[in-house]
Design a protein around this motif. Structure first.
Motif, PDB file in Angstrom:
ATOM      1  N   ALA A 148     -30.964 -11.802  42.763  1.00 50.68           N
ATOM      2  CA  ALA A 148     -29.968 -12.125  41.738  1.00 50.68           C
ATOM      3  C   ALA A 148     -28.743 -11.232  41.872  1.00 50.68           C
ATOM      4  O   ALA A 148     -27.601 -11.705  41.764  1.00 50.68           O
ATOM      5  CB  ALA A 148     -30.586 -11.981  40.348  1.00 50.68           C
ATOM      6  N   ARG A 151     -26.704 -12.205  45.039  1.00 52.14           N
ATOM      7  CA  ARG A 151     -25.961 -13.460  44.872  1.00 52.14           C
ATOM      8  C   ARG A 151     -24.766 -13.300  43.941  1.00 52.14           C
ATOM      9  O   ARG A 151     -23.869 -14.144  43.946  1.00 52.14           O
ATOM     10  CB  ARG A 151     -26.907 -14.551  44.365  1.00 52.14           C
ATOM     11  N   SER A 152     -24.738 -12.229  43.162  1.00 55.26           N
ATOM     12  CA  SER A 152     -23.611 -12.002  42.255  1.00 55.26           C
ATOM     13  C   SER A 152     -22.443 -11.277  42.926  1.00 55.26           C
ATOM     14  O   SER A 152     -21.375 -11.159  42.340  1.00 55.26           O
ATOM     15  CB  SER A 152     -24.071 -11.170  41.049  1.00 55.26           C
ATOM     16  N   ASP A 154     -19.375 -10.140  45.561  1.00 56.05           N
ATOM     17  CA  ASP A 154     -18.292 -10.750  46.335  1.00 56.05           C
ATOM     18  C   ASP A 154     -18.168 -10.031  47.677  1.00 56.05           C
ATOM     19  O   ASP A 154     -18.897  -9.069  47.963  1.00 56.05           O
ATOM     20  CB  ASP A 154     -16.983 -10.743  45.548  1.00 56.05           C
TER      21      ASP A 154
END
Length: 198
Positions: A148, A151-152, A154
């Motif tokens: 999680a 995937r957050s 950048d």
């Protein structure tokens, strides 16, 4: 001209997996046996075009599936003296996930930190504290959090770097790729341990 090393090569492969100079350096390094097992396996994964975060997400279910299909009596049997049983492997990946949770957060919140390295073998003394089922649950929960978080992030986050004493400076994206490579090595080891215990 930039001097190549494993961290640089793995970083480049994210954007240019077919770059001939990068691939040539890596193939020579592989032939010479250089790099950690995780780095070498990360190279294979990136060249094959795998999504690192997807692989990380899949590992707990893969481990659980192998253990569910095994005779429960085989899980504690080591394939040979001084080799790890399936039980050892599950505990190790759970411990390794805890270590990497700290590494990732340090890289994201500090400027090029020196991140935690450890010798996994002495940690086996703690494996009796929980069942393999509890270790698997601990691994699965921690890995869901890792995925999680990953995937957050950048591109700027993934470019952040940390320094490991035994691998040197590397970007967070490379650390995640090496973690995926580490997973693949231990999945193979788990399959072999269970097969040898038959």
């Amino acid at each position: 001209m930039t001097t190549l090393d494993w961290a640089t090569v793995l970083d480049r492969l994210f954007d240019a997996p077919d770059d001939p100079a990068t691939r040539s350096w890596a193939e020579e390094a592989l032939a010479a046996g250089s790099g950690t097992p995780g780095q070498r396996r990360a190279y294979d994964l990136l060249v094959a075009g795998h999504d690192v975060i997807d692989l990380l997400a899949e590992t707990p279910a893969a481990v659980a599936g192998l253990l569910a299909a095994a005779d429960p009596g085989r899980i504690t049997v080591a394939p040979a003296e001084n080799e790890w049983s399936a039980l050892h492997i599950v505990h190790h990946v759970a411990d390794n996930e805890a270590v990497n949770a700290v590494r990732i957060r340090s890289i994201l919140t500090e400027d090029t930190p020196t991140v935690f390295g450890y010798d996994s073998h002495p940690w086996t003394r703690f494996f009796a504290l929980e069942t393999w089922q509890d270790a698997l649950e601990r691994f699965s929960t921690a890995r869901r959090n890792t995925v999680a978080l990953a995937r957050s992030l950048d591109a700027e986050d993934l470019d952040r770097r940390g320094v490991l004493s035994y691998r040197g400076a590397e970007s967070l994206r490379v650390l995640l790729a090496v973690l995926a490579g580490h997973d693949r090595d231990h999945l193979d080891q788990l399959r072999s341990a269970l097969a040898a215990a038959e």
